[in-house]
Design a protein around this motif. Structure first.
Motif, PDB file in Angstrom:
ATOM      1  N   SER A 288      35.730  44.697  39.481  1.00  0.00           N
ATOM      2  CA  SER A 288      34.787  43.730  39.686  1.00  0.00           C
ATOM      3  C   SER A 288      34.709  43.259  41.303  1.00  0.00           C
ATOM      4  O   SER A 288      35.786  43.228  41.832  1.00  0.00           O
ATOM      5  CB  SER A 288      35.139  42.368  38.892  1.00  0.00           C
TER       6      SER A 288
ATOM      7  N   ARG B 159      39.411  37.932  42.770  1.00  0.00           N
ATOM      8  CA  ARG B 159      39.449  39.323  42.501  1.00  0.00           C
ATOM      9  C   ARG B 159      39.910  39.489  41.023  1.00  0.00           C
ATOM     10  O   ARG B 159      40.862  38.646  40.472  1.00  0.00           O
ATOM     11  CB  ARG B 159      40.192  40.351  43.408  1.00  0.00           C
ATOM     12  N   GLN B 160      39.330  40.366  40.182  1.00  0.00           N
ATOM     13  CA  GLN B 160      39.825  40.553  38.947  1.00  0.00           C
ATOM     14  C   GLN B 160      39.434  41.713  38.398  1.00  0.00           C
ATOM     15  O   GLN B 160      38.825  42.448  38.912  1.00  0.00           O
ATOM     16  CB  GLN B 160      38.997  39.506  38.193  1.00  0.00           C
TER      17      GLN B 160
ATOM     18  N   GLU C 122      37.928  43.171  34.740  1.00  0.00           N
ATOM     19  CA  GLU C 122      37.192  42.775  33.668  1.00  0.00           C
ATOM     20  C   GLU C 122      37.289  43.324  32.304  1.00  0.00           C
ATOM     21  O   GLU C 122      37.187  44.598  32.531  1.00  0.00           O
ATOM     22  CB  GLU C 122      35.798  42.436  33.930  1.00  0.00           C
TER      23      GLU C 122
ATOM     24  N   THR D 257      39.890  38.353  31.689  1.00  0.00           N
ATOM     25  CA  THR D 257      39.924  39.015  32.901  1.00  0.00           C
ATOM     26  C   THR D 257      41.386  38.759  33.605  1.00  0.00           C
ATOM     27  O   THR D 257      42.119  38.065  33.070  1.00  0.00           O
ATOM     28  CB  THR D 257      39.174  37.949  33.916  1.00  0.00           C
ATOM     29  N   PHE D 258      41.857  39.829  34.088  1.00  0.00           N
ATOM     30  CA  PHE D 258      43.052  40.093  34.525  1.00  0.00           C
ATOM     31  C   PHE D 258      43.127  39.819  35.909  1.00  0.00           C
ATOM     32  O   PHE D 258      42.276  40.391  36.774  1.00  0.00           O
ATOM     33  CB  PHE D 258      43.428  41.598  34.377  1.00  0.00           C
ATOM     34  N   ASN D 259      43.856  38.704  36.474  1.00  0.00           N
ATOM     35  CA  ASN D 259      43.860  38.352  37.716  1.00  0.00           C
ATOM     36  C   ASN D 259      45.040  37.752  38.289  1.00  0.00           C
ATOM     37  O   ASN D 259      46.121  37.644  37.560  1.00  0.00           O
ATOM     38  CB  ASN D 259      42.744  37.459  38.235  1.00  0.00           C
TER      39      ASN D 259
END
Length: 144
Positions: free
Chosen positions: A89, A94-95, A97, A109-111
């Motif tokens: 993304s 920042r992430q 998805e 979402t991984f962040n």
């Protein structure tokens, strides 16, 4: 799309308008295929009928313009599930998805504070609930 026999034949041609960066069949049954395109869309197609009547299950608006210095996004399936896929993304913070292939919505979402750049290349572990994201700075981010 081609049928791979001794002499491959074209089955159907699908247009995206701009460059297509990836196309992957769903890992378990191949019922769907997922595409990522520079036209700022992720698409899931129903591949049960591979002919001129092929249908788009849905089209998701997604900023796929990574610029000239980053690897282009490639949305990829979870290796053990057909109901989710991941993609990098451009959003801030920042992430990475995680989308549902049933609803077309972001389900996670991984962040984190250490994820400060765009992860263009992402992959799930084939048997464990682990995600790895890679960026153009040479960093890998592992999520459990």
């Amino acid at each position: 799309m081609r049928k791979l026999d001794k002499k491959p034949t074209n089955i159907v041609t699908l247009s995206h308008g701009k460059s297509v960066d990836s196309a992957y069949f769903s890992p378990i049954t191949g019922k769907y295929f997922l595409t990522t395109s520079i036209d700022d869309h992720l698409r899931v197609f129903n591949s049960e009928t591979l002919d001129q009547n092929i249908r788009t299950k849905f089209k998701i608006k997604h900023n796929n313009h990574t610029g000239r210095w980053l690897t282009n996004f490639r949305a990829t399936w979870h290796p053990a599930r057909e109901d989710v896929f991941i993609v990098g993304s451009m959003a801030r913070p920042r992430q990475i998805e995680l989308f549902s292939s049933e609803t077309s919505h972001i389900v996670h979402t991984f962040n984190g504070e250490l994820l400060a750049s765009v992860c263009s290349c992402n992959s799930f572990h084939p048997t464990k609930n682990i995600l790895i994201g890679a960026n153009s700075s040479g960093r890998l981010h592992v999520f459990k």
